[in-house]
Scaffold this active site. Sequence first.
Site, PDB file in Angstrom:
ATOM      1  N   LYS A  69     -28.996  23.029 -10.850  1.00  0.00           N
ATOM      2  CA  LYS A  69     -29.116  22.668  -9.518  1.00  0.00           C
ATOM      3  C   LYS A  69     -29.021  24.141  -8.761  1.00  0.00           C
ATOM      4  CE  LYS A  69     -28.430  19.170  -6.815  1.00  0.00           C
ATOM      5  NZ  LYS A  69     -28.793  17.705  -7.058  1.00  0.00           N
TER       6      LYS A  69
HETATM    7  N1  GLU Z   1     -31.865  16.468  -5.891  1.00  0.00           N
HETATM    8  C1  GLU Z   1     -32.204  15.172  -6.557  1.00  0.00           C
HETATM    9  C2  GLU Z   1     -31.026  14.893  -7.381  1.00  0.00           C
HETATM   10  O1  GLU Z   1     -29.840  15.231  -7.121  1.00  0.00           O
HETATM   11  C3  GLU Z   1     -33.428  15.463  -7.246  1.00  0.00           C
HETATM   12  C4  GLU Z   1     -33.599  16.039  -8.442  1.00  0.00           C
HETATM   13  C5  GLU Z   1     -34.837  16.317  -9.057  1.00  0.00           C
HETATM   14  O2  GLU Z   1     -35.815  15.516  -8.500  1.00  0.00           O
HETATM   15  O3  GLU Z   1     -35.087  17.166  -9.757  1.00  0.00           O
HETATM   16  O4  GLU Z   1     -31.045  14.202  -8.067  1.00  0.00           O
END
Ligand code: GLU
Length: 476
Positions: free
Chosen positions: A107
């Site tokens: 993240k």
């Molecule tokens: N930000 C989104 C999540 O928390 C998508 C992450 C992604 O598609 O890699 O799942």
Amino acid sequence: MSPIAEPSFRESVDLMFNRAAALMDLPPGLEEKIRVCNATYTVRFGVRLRGHIHTFVGYRSVHSEHMEPVKGGIRYSLAVNQDEVEALAALMTYKCALVEAPFGGSKGGLCIDPRQYEEYELEQITRRFAYELAKRDLINPSQNVPAPDMGTGEREMAWIADQYARMNTTDINARACVTGKPLNAGGIQGRVEATGRGIQYALREFFRHPKDMAKAKLSGSLDGKRVIVQGLGNVGYHAAKFLSHEDGARIVGIIEWDGALYDPEGIDVEAVHHWIVRHGGVTGYPDATHTAEGGAVLEAECDILIPAALEGVINLANADRIKAPLIIEAANGPVTAGADEILQKKGTVIIPDMYANAGGVTVSYFEWVKNLSHIRFGRMQRRQEEARHELIISELERLARHMGDGWSMSPDFKAKYLKGADELELVRSGLDDTMRFAYQSMSEVWHDRPDVEDLRTAAYIVAIDRVAKSYRAKGL
Ligand code: GLU
């Protein structure tokens, strides 16, 4: 946030992890290896804006590399901090494992209020952030693939993809370095709606399981169910729209940063969405009762509560007043570990974040595969499928002519049957399958094991078990 002291978001995720791991038989030490975050990178960089050099702080946390690339969004918010990014990265590991997306968890975040900047400034900042990450392989199609999260969207992903391509001019797979891109920059149909669509598919699957519905003292189908949504951003808006337009659910409450709207007869989601786009909030919306104290609506009577905004909104300060018998966590971490215990004792059923909002990363997975295969889904087989259907239809029509009057096909059926699946239909079908399958694996553990009292613990058990097997296969 709770006014009562509670564990941090990351501690909350660890507590939930520990609760599940205690019920598992993991080899000594593996539990800790899986729980801890492998690395968190902090980058500080300067951008000259309006005659001054502004220093920005960004993070990319890599939680688990049992599978690579690692995957997870990049968030733009002033509240971003290391603890939060690490908690979110850990959730990505478990989320990907649960929905069988072949990624580790990661993240990122940038401490910024994007509303304070012009578009060209945001582009400069994003490109610089992307440069800092890419040169450390923290953006890379085979190592780390970001995506949108709070405060970012298609636009930012397009800038990131272009920045990476400029730095890696001979990488034929450059487009796979980030997902959530616009269609004309290597994106995929259905990615923007994906997380909201996933919420809809998750709820549909829940309502196919009478035993699970009984635990929440709910019956019937989604039709007519009273829903309260907190946060009408990308996820909340799409979930509320699909549930009300396609499943007959009634959106009785919408909570936003400037208060809440309530109408027991149901609120027109599309109209509120347009109002927010034009006015920036829900204040003044004429067709529902507005309450300045939005938190009160979180505690109102309803069948399904969808927290779709920030973490920690259901906490020790309000958990015992939440009336919804079913909560589906569209946001990451909206229920703190303490609130989770209170709600569980009350018999509230919680469909956990790591499953509920996995629609986004699932369609990201499809986008990544599309980028690596350099071809749109359905391009090879669509017309061939249509030709075969045409064959069946004309043969049936020939037979019908022999049978005489009254044997004809409805034009609606014929048109639908003849049409081969396009990319959007294939993406939705893949997402639906993923959401059903993941729910079943989680629900099975919930029902089969008397020591597992809730869906969240079940989800952790399924996810941890898969991560553990991966590590073991690597020889750890
Ligand atoms: N930000 C989104 C999540 O928390 C998508 C992450 C992604 O598609 O890699 O799942």
